[in-house]
Write an enzyme that holds these catalytic residues in place. Sequence first.
Site, PDB file in Angstrom:
ATOM      1  N   SER A   1      51.444  24.444  33.381  1.00 43.91           N
ATOM      2  CA  SER A   1      51.343  25.840  33.806  1.00 43.91           C
ATOM      3  C   SER A   1      50.092  25.967  34.668  1.00 43.91           C
ATOM      4  O   SER A   1      49.193  25.111  34.597  1.00 43.91           O
ATOM      5  CB  SER A   1      51.208  26.719  32.556  1.00 43.91           C
ATOM      6  OG  SER A   1      50.948  28.059  32.907  1.00 43.91           O
TER       7      SER A   1
ATOM      8  N   TYR B   1      48.252  29.662  24.242  1.00 45.69           N
ATOM      9  CA  TYR B   1      49.141  29.065  25.250  1.00 45.69           C
ATOM     10  C   TYR B   1      48.343  28.191  26.217  1.00 45.69           C
ATOM     11  O   TYR B   1      48.731  27.057  26.506  1.00 45.69           O
ATOM     12  CB  TYR B   1      49.869  30.189  25.994  1.00 45.69           C
ATOM     13  CG  TYR B   1      50.772  29.722  27.113  1.00 45.69           C
ATOM     14  CD1 TYR B   1      52.062  29.260  26.843  1.00 45.69           C
ATOM     15  CD2 TYR B   1      50.346  29.752  28.441  1.00 45.69           C
ATOM     16  CE1 TYR B   1      52.898  28.838  27.872  1.00 45.69           C
ATOM     17  CE2 TYR B   1      51.180  29.335  29.473  1.00 45.69           C
ATOM     18  CZ  TYR B   1      52.452  28.882  29.185  1.00 45.69           C
ATOM     19  OH  TYR B   1      53.278  28.463  30.198  1.00 45.69           O
TER      20      TYR B   1
ATOM     21  N   LYS C   1      48.739  24.149  27.113  1.00 41.75           N
ATOM     22  CA  LYS C   1      49.085  23.623  28.446  1.00 41.75           C
ATOM     23  C   LYS C   1      47.970  22.721  28.981  1.00 41.75           C
ATOM     24  O   LYS C   1      48.254  21.750  29.684  1.00 41.75           O
ATOM     25  CB  LYS C   1      49.430  24.772  29.400  1.00 41.75           C
ATOM     26  CG  LYS C   1      50.717  25.505  29.007  1.00 41.75           C
ATOM     27  CD  LYS C   1      51.944  24.578  28.974  1.00 41.75           C
ATOM     28  CE  LYS C   1      53.235  25.302  28.663  1.00 41.75           C
ATOM     29  NZ  LYS C   1      54.415  24.435  28.713  1.00 41.75           N
TER      30      LYS C   1
HETATM   31  N1  LIG Z   1      58.007  31.499  33.731  1.00 47.76           N
HETATM   32  C1  LIG Z   1      56.843  31.169  34.276  1.00 47.76           C
HETATM   33  O1  LIG Z   1      56.307  31.857  35.174  1.00 47.76           O
HETATM   34  C2  LIG Z   1      56.117  29.936  33.828  1.00 47.76           C
HETATM   35  C3  LIG Z   1      54.843  29.673  34.386  1.00 47.76           C
HETATM   36  C4  LIG Z   1      54.168  28.529  34.019  1.00 47.76           C
HETATM   37  C5  LIG Z   1      54.748  27.649  33.120  1.00 47.76           C
HETATM   38  N2  LIG Z   1      55.989  27.919  32.588  1.00 47.76           N
HETATM   39  C6  LIG Z   1      56.558  26.928  31.668  1.00 47.76           C
HETATM   40  O2  LIG Z   1      57.901  26.676  32.026  1.00 47.76           O
HETATM   41  C7  LIG Z   1      58.673  26.368  30.858  1.00 47.76           C
HETATM   42  C8  LIG Z   1      59.863  27.287  30.755  1.00 47.76           C
HETATM   43  O3  LIG Z   1      59.382  28.610  30.616  1.00 47.76           O
HETATM   44  P1  LIG Z   1      60.327  29.894  30.738  1.00 47.76           P
HETATM   45  O4  LIG Z   1      59.550  30.892  31.491  1.00 47.76           O
HETATM   46  O5  LIG Z   1      61.689  29.499  31.185  1.00 47.76           O
HETATM   47  O6  LIG Z   1      60.357  30.353  29.196  1.00 47.76           O
HETATM   48  P2  LIG Z   1      61.462  31.192  28.398  1.00 47.76           P
HETATM   49  O7  LIG Z   1      62.236  32.049  29.316  1.00 47.76           O
HETATM   50  O8  LIG Z   1      60.745  31.806  27.267  1.00 47.76           O
HETATM   51  O9  LIG Z   1      62.437  30.033  27.849  1.00 47.76           O
HETATM   52  C9  LIG Z   1      61.951  29.087  26.943  1.00 47.76           C
HETATM   53  C10 LIG Z   1      63.065  28.136  26.549  1.00 47.76           C
HETATM   54  O10 LIG Z   1      62.554  27.249  25.551  1.00 47.76           O
HETATM   55  C11 LIG Z   1      63.411  27.282  24.402  1.00 47.76           C
HETATM   56  N3  LIG Z   1      62.637  27.030  23.203  1.00 47.76           N
HETATM   57  C12 LIG Z   1      61.559  27.731  22.741  1.00 47.76           C
HETATM   58  N4  LIG Z   1      61.137  27.214  21.581  1.00 47.76           N
HETATM   59  C13 LIG Z   1      61.938  26.151  21.307  1.00 47.76           C
HETATM   60  C14 LIG Z   1      62.005  25.210  20.247  1.00 47.76           C
HETATM   61  N5  LIG Z   1      61.142  25.255  19.229  1.00 47.76           N
HETATM   62  N6  LIG Z   1      62.966  24.249  20.290  1.00 47.76           N
HETATM   63  C15 LIG Z   1      63.840  24.201  21.310  1.00 47.76           C
HETATM   64  N7  LIG Z   1      63.831  25.058  22.341  1.00 47.76           N
HETATM   65  C16 LIG Z   1      62.907  26.028  22.332  1.00 47.76           C
HETATM   66  C17 LIG Z   1      64.034  28.682  24.457  1.00 47.76           C
HETATM   67  O11 LIG Z   1      65.286  28.748  23.839  1.00 47.76           O
HETATM   68  P3  LIG Z   1      65.589  29.223  22.333  1.00 47.76           P
HETATM   69  O12 LIG Z   1      64.880  30.527  22.132  1.00 47.76           O
HETATM   70  O13 LIG Z   1      67.064  29.269  22.310  1.00 47.76           O
HETATM   71  O14 LIG Z   1      65.040  28.105  21.498  1.00 47.76           O
HETATM   72  C18 LIG Z   1      64.253  28.857  25.958  1.00 47.76           C
HETATM   73  O15 LIG Z   1      65.448  28.183  26.341  1.00 47.76           O
HETATM   74  C19 LIG Z   1      57.684  26.482  29.688  1.00 47.76           C
HETATM   75  O16 LIG Z   1      57.148  25.215  29.390  1.00 47.76           O
HETATM   76  C20 LIG Z   1      56.603  27.387  30.230  1.00 47.76           C
HETATM   77  O17 LIG Z   1      55.383  27.209  29.555  1.00 47.76           O
HETATM   78  C21 LIG Z   1      56.673  29.042  32.917  1.00 47.76           C
END
Ligand SMILES: NC(=O)c1ccc[n+]([C@@H]2O[C@H](COP(=O)([O-])OP(=O)(O)OC[C@H]3O[C@@H](n4cnc5c(N)ncnc54)[C@H](OP(=O)(O)O)[C@@H]3O)[C@@H](O)[C@H]2O)c1
Length: 229
Positions: free
Chosen positions: A139, A152, A156
């Site tokens: 991140s 968080y 990261k």
């Molecule tokens: N969105 C952004 O702007 C952003 C920025 C920087 C980094 N990131 C990183 O990108 C990645 C994806 O983020 P996102 O924004 O798509 O998050 P999100 O919308 O919250 O989705 C998270 C995913 O992870 C799954 N998950 C959470 N806990 C889990 C567990 N214990 N076991 C298995 N699956 C699990 C969730 O599904 P279930 O609830 O069904 O388990 C969901 O499919 C993350 O690593 C996040 O830190 C995102």
Amino acid sequence: MVTATKRIVLTGVTRGLGLAMAKAFIRLGHTVLGCGRSTGEIEKLKKSCGAPHDFEALDISRDDAVQRWARRILKSHGAPDLLINNAALINASAPLWLVPADEFSRVIDVNIKGVANTIRHFAPAMIAQKNGVIVNFSSGWGRSSAPDVAPYCATKFAIEGLSQALAQELPPGMASIPLNPGIINTDMLQSCYGGSAASFPEPAAWAERAVPFILSLSAKDNGKSLSAP
Ligand SMILES: NC(=O)c1ccc[n+]([C@@H]2O[C@H](COP(=O)([O-])OP(=O)(O)OC[C@H]3O[C@@H](n4cnc5c(N)ncnc54)[C@H](OP(=O)(O)O)[C@@H]3O)[C@@H](O)[C@H]2O)c1
């Protein structure tokens, strides 16, 4: 340039970036082997995608569940070409001293230990073939900090260190890469940005650019802290 069909293990496929990546990989002809916790969403994916794609409901923070999943996947599909550790949680926005101990532990368990669990159970088969790329989602908050998301941020920053140490352990031909995806309008972003999350790109638009970039990663990128385009 992407040519051969890849076997891709992807955590967190049920929504957000994981779901958008899964759809884009499948559209490009690759095989997605995915997990997430929500059984309803996993069932929908099973029905809509079919074989050879494979989806299982499990919690990556449970080492025994990841071990069973990996054994089944390795037996039926073989070692992955790409292991993408995408699944993660963010704490409800609050100063560190107000984050309850169990919430802090949960973020650590999923974001750090969950990543180590998949590496523990998938990497040996990849190492045996001296082939494969491990992408761990980091991140912007893995490289600089912000208030109210200290747990968080801590996880990261840990992903950056874990990925770079792993890069020094893998044999030639493989790669371990911490990847900052950028800022995308997902449930996670809404939890920390509120209404202003809507001004950022949607996951599907992000995946159009990010997926070809991820598919292009190779041994030459081992240990680099990268950002998706
Ligand atoms: N969105 C952004 O702007 C952003 C920025 C920087 C980094 N990131 C990183 O990108 C990645 C994806 O983020 P996102 O924004 O798509 O998050 P999100 O919308 O919250 O989705 C998270 C995913 O992870 C799954 N998950 C959470 N806990 C889990 C567990 N214990 N076991 C298995 N699956 C699990 C969730 O599904 P279930 O609830 O069904 O388990 C969901 O499919 C993350 O690593 C996040 O830190 C995102």
